[in-house]
Design a protein around this motif. Sequence first.
Motif, PDB file in Angstrom:
ATOM      1  N   CYS A 211      34.998  41.382  36.309  1.00  0.00           N
ATOM      2  CA  CYS A 211      34.109  42.008  37.301  1.00  0.00           C
ATOM      3  C   CYS A 211      34.143  41.241  38.618  1.00  0.00           C
ATOM      4  CB  CYS A 211      32.681  42.065  36.755  1.00  0.00           C
ATOM      5  SG  CYS A 211      32.451  43.257  35.412  1.00  0.00           S
ATOM      6  N   GLU A 212      34.139  39.908  38.506  1.00  0.00           N
ATOM      7  CA  GLU A 212      34.196  39.089  39.719  1.00  0.00           C
ATOM      8  C   GLU A 212      35.492  39.326  40.482  1.00  0.00           C
ATOM      9  OE1 GLU A 212      33.745  35.171  38.187  1.00  0.00           O
ATOM     10  OE2 GLU A 212      31.619  35.403  37.701  1.00  0.00           O
ATOM     11  N   LEU A 213      36.599  39.361  39.756  1.00  0.00           N
ATOM     12  CA  LEU A 213      37.900  39.557  40.403  1.00  0.00           C
ATOM     13  C   LEU A 213      38.035  40.951  41.001  1.00  0.00           C
ATOM     14  CD1 LEU A 213      40.227  37.771  37.817  1.00  0.00           C
ATOM     15  CD2 LEU A 213      39.688  37.000  40.143  1.00  0.00           C
ATOM     16  N   ALA A 225      44.247  42.139  34.285  1.00  0.00           N
ATOM     17  CA  ALA A 225      44.217  42.040  32.824  1.00  0.00           C
ATOM     18  C   ALA A 225      44.851  40.736  32.355  1.00  0.00           C
ATOM     19  CB  ALA A 225      44.937  43.242  32.201  1.00  0.00           C
ATOM     20  N   TYR A 226      46.019  40.406  32.907  1.00  0.00           N
ATOM     21  CA  TYR A 226      46.681  39.146  32.557  1.00  0.00           C
ATOM     22  C   TYR A 226      45.827  37.947  32.935  1.00  0.00           C
ATOM     23  CZ  TYR A 226      51.281  40.690  30.931  1.00  0.00           C
ATOM     24  OH  TYR A 226      52.295  41.206  30.189  1.00  0.00           O
ATOM     25  N   SER A 227      45.115  38.053  34.039  1.00  0.00           N
ATOM     26  CA  SER A 227      44.315  36.935  34.541  1.00  0.00           C
ATOM     27  C   SER A 227      43.123  36.604  33.650  1.00  0.00           C
ATOM     28  CB  SER A 227      43.813  37.235  35.952  1.00  0.00           C
ATOM     29  OG  SER A 227      44.891  37.430  36.840  1.00  0.00           O
ATOM     30  N   VAL A 228      42.681  37.559  32.869  1.00  0.00           N
ATOM     31  CA  VAL A 228      41.519  37.312  32.001  1.00  0.00           C
ATOM     32  C   VAL A 228      41.881  37.359  30.516  1.00  0.00           C
ATOM     33  CG1 VAL A 228      39.860  38.111  33.733  1.00  0.00           C
ATOM     34  CG2 VAL A 228      40.791  39.746  32.073  1.00  0.00           C
ATOM     35  N   LYS A 252      35.581  48.847  40.673  1.00  0.00           N
ATOM     36  CA  LYS A 252      35.994  48.311  41.975  1.00  0.00           C
ATOM     37  C   LYS A 252      35.473  49.191  43.111  1.00  0.00           C
ATOM     38  CE  LYS A 252      40.078  46.645  44.455  1.00  0.00           C
ATOM     39  NZ  LYS A 252      39.615  45.243  44.510  1.00  0.00           N
ATOM     40  N   LYS A 253      35.586  50.483  42.941  1.00  0.00           N
ATOM     41  CA  LYS A 253      35.133  51.409  43.976  1.00  0.00           C
ATOM     42  C   LYS A 253      33.622  51.344  44.161  1.00  0.00           C
ATOM     43  CE  LYS A 253      35.376  56.266  45.357  1.00  0.00           C
ATOM     44  NZ  LYS A 253      35.857  57.629  44.981  1.00  0.00           N
TER      45      LYS A 253
END
Length: 262
Positions: A211-213, A225-228, A252-253
């Motif tokens: 959510c932060e990203l 997805a890869y980042s988390v 995001k929107k």
Amino acid sequence: MKSICKAHGYKPPNLHKWGPGVRDVYALHYIVSGKGYLKTGHTTFPVETGESFIIFPHREVYYYPDPQDPWEYFWIEFNNGAETARLLSMINFAPDSPFVKASPQDFKPLFHMVTTGGLEPFERERSDAGLHLLLSYYMEHYPSNKAFRKKDYVLSAREYIESNFWKASLSVLDVVEYVKIERSYLFRLFKEATGTSISGYLTDFRIQRACELLTTSQLSVKSLAYSVGYQDPMYFSKVFKKATSYTPSEYKKAFSAGSTAT
């Protein structure tokens, strides 16, 4: 920034004694050979090879060697501050009990690693790092009751998850092996402290980070997805929607900076 370490040294076997008097710093002593005595308060502690004692600030002490077998020791002084108090709180030293028996660990090489006297910032950092390493071994061999509080296991598990959540391979077993206590015991402690399971906490933390990203970066759903910790973007989107009721794109929107969604 002040260094924690103030001074260090080595005393050969001779009849040198100190006190009675008080010091403004902590002074840790490790006996390499021989015998001696530490007097503090109304107690005299006999100290011999492999054992350690610490002088507490503003505590009257008198220490002296055995005349027949004078001790040889390494010593290190460190300041009386918040970081020192935190470190020592995890070691079984106290003003009325400033002495510990010998352990299987030979501390002499660790005292050799501590350096003091440098003026450059990197020298001070190395000095403090050496002290932290030394005291970590005292924590291991002489842990205080505080070092074993129940919530510490949970805190260790949480910190491990929060440092490694991005690894897709991270498992509950990894967390258990890191904390090093019995699996069912950790599960119970963790549930009592957080209200959720370890796997649930991991998922929640991953979604929170996602959510932060989503609101602070321009990462694609695949990269996010890869980042988390998710290798499959479709599976990640499914987990994300179940947790938030939004797809990643919808989230995001709706919540990105500058969004006009209500």
